[in-house]
Design a protein around this motif. Structure first.
Motif, mmCIF file in Angstrom:
data_model
loop_
_atom_site.group_PDB
_atom_site.id
_atom_site.type_symbol
_atom_site.label_atom_id
_atom_site.label_comp_id
_atom_site.label_asym_id
_atom_site.label_seq_id
_atom_site.Cartn_x
_atom_site.Cartn_y
_atom_site.Cartn_z
ATOM 1 N N LEU A 1 26.192 -21.577 -7.217
ATOM 2 C CA LEU A 1 25.824 -21.505 -6.011
ATOM 3 C C LEU A 1 25.638 -22.807 -5.768
ATOM 4 C CD1 LEU A 1 22.357 -18.593 -7.166
ATOM 5 C CD2 LEU A 1 24.478 -17.910 -5.716
ATOM 6 N N VAL A 2 25.624 -23.560 -6.861
ATOM 7 C CA VAL A 2 24.838 -24.728 -6.367
ATOM 8 C C VAL A 2 25.509 -25.719 -4.905
ATOM 9 C CG1 VAL A 2 25.626 -26.156 -8.032
ATOM 10 C CG2 VAL A 2 23.749 -26.936 -7.014
ATOM 11 N N HIS A 3 26.987 -25.473 -5.794
ATOM 12 C CA HIS A 3 28.366 -25.611 -5.040
ATOM 13 C C HIS A 3 28.364 -25.689 -3.298
ATOM 14 C CE1 HIS A 3 29.321 -27.144 -8.673
ATOM 15 N NE2 HIS A 3 28.892 -26.137 -9.193
ATOM 16 N N THR A 4 27.480 -25.341 -2.864
ATOM 17 C CA THR A 4 27.705 -25.180 -1.483
ATOM 18 C C THR A 4 26.542 -26.211 -1.026
ATOM 19 O OG1 THR A 4 26.252 -24.128 0.568
ATOM 20 C CG2 THR A 4 24.720 -24.514 -0.896
ATOM 21 N N LEU A 5 26.215 -27.517 -1.492
ATOM 22 C CA LEU A 5 24.917 -28.664 -1.751
ATOM 23 C C LEU A 5 26.838 -29.564 -0.921
ATOM 24 C CD1 LEU A 5 22.600 -28.394 -4.158
ATOM 25 C CD2 LEU A 5 22.021 -28.075 -1.483
ATOM 26 N N GLU A 6 27.678 -29.312 -1.315
ATOM 27 C CA GLU A 6 28.909 -30.533 -1.024
ATOM 28 C C GLU A 6 29.639 -30.523 -0.243
ATOM 29 O OE1 GLU A 6 30.794 -28.902 -4.758
ATOM 30 O OE2 GLU A 6 29.063 -29.613 -5.429
ATOM 31 N N ASP A 7 29.405 -28.910 0.948
ATOM 32 C CA ASP A 7 29.942 -28.338 1.559
ATOM 33 C C ASP A 7 30.090 -29.540 2.289
ATOM 34 O OD1 ASP A 7 31.256 -26.688 0.892
ATOM 35 O OD2 ASP A 7 29.631 -24.933 1.589
ATOM 36 N N GLN A 8 29.412 -30.307 3.018
ATOM 37 C CA GLN A 8 29.734 -30.911 4.236
ATOM 38 C C GLN A 8 30.817 -32.501 3.766
ATOM 39 O OE1 GLN A 8 28.341 -31.164 7.916
ATOM 40 N NE2 GLN A 8 30.141 -31.832 7.873
ATOM 41 N N GLU A 9 30.472 -32.726 3.090
ATOM 42 C CA GLU A 9 31.008 -33.812 2.529
ATOM 43 C C GLU A 9 32.615 -33.042 2.146
ATOM 44 O OE1 GLU A 9 30.876 -37.087 2.326
ATOM 45 O OE2 GLU A 9 28.355 -36.741 2.332
ATOM 46 N N LEU A 10 32.889 -32.309 1.809
ATOM 47 C CA LEU A 10 33.945 -31.023 1.929
ATOM 48 C C LEU A 10 34.699 -31.690 3.063
ATOM 49 C CD1 LEU A 10 36.552 -29.433 0.225
ATOM 50 C CD2 LEU A 10 35.149 -27.888 0.004
#
Lengths: 416, 359
Positions: A211-220
């Motif tokens: 779940l936690v990787h959604t937090l990287e989505d803006q940088e992605l």
């Protein structure tokens, strides 16, 4: 002293705290160095509000530790999406949003001053023309409003809907969105599409869901934009081990994803070192685009040529290709599932039957160090192990020996 | 494009819900609190309701008799449309219900359209549509720039025996299962069981969920057996092993909840591991086991971390080999049965390498 607010302006801070509460969950207030106690208290309170059903607080000798406890197999939706839905706004932002939708819902088109008049007539609210103009422009950029020239004036209307009322395609699309909002990149966007309809995922569940990787989505998103435009980027890279932050630049080429751990990596070409490298996406922040690289397709092609030689994300050291051979004992009549493991998990390595119940796996990759975890998952079956990288071979055999001392020693002590 | 935008805010969602519901029938404050909690966060009602009732957003609601509040927006409330100018094309033929539903729906943003466009080439996304539907969808989204391309991502450790999403029979079975799930109808399936040596059997099922694993690249059907009209044992079927399926006309047992979580088990005791502070083991462990419910504490006396991992007994072997893959930087402490399995494998490995256990 400012009153506590649930909503936030800056995503970076909530990203760090939420990640820490979710992944580690053992840190106490004093472990959050570099931040004031008040900052910790506010962020903790926010996260407790966003994720009220998933928070656990425990008291240790070091203090209170807050964790987000989730069994991802039982979830309908990623609870961490709440962070993306917590952006603060002004009173006017919300009022204008509903006034505009209400006034324009009949497909009418209005100038900004016309909209101001409508707001005054319908709702008795006096509106600053300039503020409303900015809101209309913002909504046009987002795609919510469309605009056209009417003589010298600009008139705004709601953007045309993609689907007609009762289009049979739409329910099928929403079923697909229920799945894709959890399983495909940028699932948070799908979650906002479900929110539009007040729908929730009631069809799918997920195993091995990180779940936690959604937090990287803006940088992605910023990185993908640079990739599309063939641009170099600069960014801050935080070292997981030291915590040091370094500004780096390079040419972003691909996002590497591990479905087994959820980790995502940015694969770049670093011109000063003249080599490819992968960095963890969750350690990257403050991505900024730089100039366009004219040779982008060439670097991309070179990377693609290398992909089949990668076990994971390491392009290896000085010796370009390394070979690992592992001979395994597998009972053919009853342990076909282990043989299946070799084929499906071996990433293209060769599997040969040596003799009855003995199979040889051979893999040729840039960095055999990356394979050692997988090799150890066959503990109890390895008849022989050979590797062209002596350091990797030494490491794995020493690990197996240490494990033997750890577990067998304990057994003997227990027997005594 | 930004993801962190106020229009996706839970507060906007909560206010929209209140306006929609209050346009159907006036709401009490308590009802508005419940709607807010369902759409936003734990304390959001404390911030939203004062503004709506007598604060900065009070133009959106109007008080009516009995301490209730009604929506004050015109389009959402057909009774109030007298103020709408005649030129406004308040379309005739739109039902009151549709008006309620659609009036305050924000048009799809560029970000949302762009995400949908990016999904189009994905074989899993395409499972949900017929070829005609896909052609229409491609037409509708023509001119929209995709948010990402499939080629932007490289999934390096997905298992190689994933489901054949493009096979005709697989697509057909997937859509039948989906239909049964959405209509809440029982399903007849002919299933080829791996455990019974590839023989097939016919089962009548109550389908509860389709479970997807990105690691396995597979869908599994989580269902409950239907036997003589009664709900029976839980089943987990690989969709790719379903040989044929169709909707059943058997009535659904009264009170059946379609909730598979009632059948999902958790081991009585979590696996307890000690994580040593070497080779970045703590960070790697926390990430690797993030899909499990877990609890971690620091143990000062040993300068190690103790982690409890809660798991489904059906996943025990998978968890065991994941733990072994970490080598000696973690130690399985218990339960004893779990530790014994690790010990047995480690000792067997030592015997394979050295022929005997040294005394």
């Amino acid at each position: 002293m400012a009153e506590f607010q649930e909503l936030i302006k800056n995503f970076d801070r909530i990203r760090d705290y939420m990640r820490s509460f979710f992944l580690y969950g053992f840190k106490v207030r004093s472990d959050f160095q570099g931040k004031s106690g008040r900052t910790y208290d506010n962020e903790r309170r926010r996260i407790e509000n966003y994720l009220s059903g998933y928070i656990q607080a425990d008291y240790t000798c070091k203090g209170k530790q807050v964790s987000i406890r989730v069994d991802s197999k039982r979830l309908q939706s990623n609870p961490l999406y709440a962070a993306w839905k917590s952006r603060s706004f002004t009173d006017n932002d919300l009022l204008f949003h509903f006034f505009l939708l209400d006034i324009l819902s009949d497909n009418s088109a209005w100038t900004v001053s016309g909209l101001c008049d409508q707001i005054a007539a319908r709702y008795g609210e006096v509106t600053d023309v300039q503020t409303l103009r900015l809101k209309c422009r913002e909504y046009a950029t987002l795609g919510i409003l469309s605009w056209e020239k009417d003589g010298k004036s600009v008139v705004y209307r709601l953007a045309s809907p993609l689907f007609e009322e009762k289009d049979p395609l739409y329910p099928a699309l929403m079923h697909a969105v229920k799945f894709c909002s959890e399983a495909l990149p940028f699932g948070i966007v799908g979650s906002t599409l479900l929110d539009r309809e007040f729908l929730k995922n009631d069809l799918f569940s997920f195993k091995h869901y990180f779940l936690v990787h959604t937090l990287e989505d803006q940088e992605l998103l910023h990185i993908l934009k640079a990739m599309e435009e063939h641009r170099f980027i600069t960014f801050l890279n935080s070292s997981v081990r030291s915590g040091n932050k370094t500004e780096l630049w390079g040419l972003p080429l691909k996002i590497f994803v591990s479905t087994q751990t959820g980790r995502r990596y940015l694969c770049l070409y670093f011109p000063p070192k003249r080599r490819f490298n992968c960095l963890r996406l969750d350690c990257i922040s403050k991505v900024k685009p730089l100039e366009i690289c004219g040779d982008y397709p060439m670097f991309h092609q070179k990377l693609d040529q290398n992909l089949s030689h990668l076990w994971g994300v390491s392009f290896g050291g000085a010796s370009r290709m390394e070979i690992l051979c592992m001979k395994l004992h597998i009972r053919e009549d009853t342990e076909g599932y282990i043989l299946n493991r070799l084929h499906r998990e071996g990433r293209g390595g060769e599997v040969l039957r040596v003799c009855a119940d003995v199979f040889l796996y051979t893999g040729v990759f840039f960095d055999t160090n990356e394979m050692l975890g997988w090799v150890k998952s066959f503990t109890g079956r390895i008849l022989d192990l050979q590797c062209s990288n002596p350091a990797a071979l030494k490491k794995v055999t020493e690990d197996l020996e240490r494990m033997y001392r750890m577990y067998a020693g304990y057994a003997e002590a227990e027997a005594e | 494009m930004e993801i962190f935008e106020e229009i996706y805010s839970a507060y906007f969602q909560a206010v929209q819900k209140i306006l929609l519901e209050s346009s159907k029938a006036p709401l009490t404050v308590r009802e508005m609190e419940e709607l807010t909690r369902a759409c936003a966060f734990e304390d959001s009602a404390l911030y939203i309701l004062p503004k709506l009732l007598d604060g900065a957003w009070s133009a959106l609601l109007k008080p009516v008799e009995g301490g209730r509040y009604a929506c004050a927006l015109n389009a959402a409330c057909p009774d109030l449309t007298a103020n709408v100018p005649p030129s406004s094309g308040q379309a005739s033929g739109i039902s009151r219900e549709n008006m309620f539903r659609n009036a305050l729906k924000t048009p799809m943003t560029n970000l949302q359209k762009s995400w949908l466009k990016a999904l189009l080439p994905d074989a899993r996304f395409r499972l949900f549509f017929t070829e005609e539907m896909l052609a229409r969808l491609e037409n509708i989204l023509e001119g929209v720039e995709p948010l990402f391309y499939q080629s932007d991502f490289h999934y390096f450790d997905t298992y190689l025996d994933g489901d054949p999403y493009e096979a005709f029979s697989y697509r057909e079975h997937f859509q039948t299962i989906l239909k049964a799930l959405t209509l809440r109808r029982p399903l007849f399936a002919a299933y080829e069981s791996a455990k019974s040596g590839g023989t097939s059997k016919n089962i009548e099922l109550l389908p509860c969920r389709l479970q997807y694993s990105a690691k396995d690249d597979k869908f599994r059907l989580l269902a409950v057996g239907l036997h003589k009209g009664r709900a029976g044992s839980p089943y987990i079927l690989n969709v790719n092993r379903i040989l044929a399926c169709h909707l059943s006309k058997t009535p659904v047992p009264a009170g059946f909840a379609w909730d598979f979580s009632a059948y999902q088990r958790q081991a009585r005791e979590p696996v307890r591991i000690r994580i040593r502070q070497e080779r970045n083991a703590l960070e790697r462990c926390m990430l690797h086991f993030a899909s499990y419910e877990k609890h971690t504490e620091y143990e000062a006396a040993t300068d190690t971390y103790l982690c409890s991992i809660y798991y489904d007994p059906a996943d025990e072997t998978e968890l065991l080999i994941q733990l072994l893959s970490f080598g000696p930087v973690i130690e399985i402490l218990g339960p004893e049965g779990f530790r014994a399995q690790a010990r047995e494998r480690v000792i067997r490995q030592h015997e394979l390498f050295y022929g005997d256990i040294p005394g």
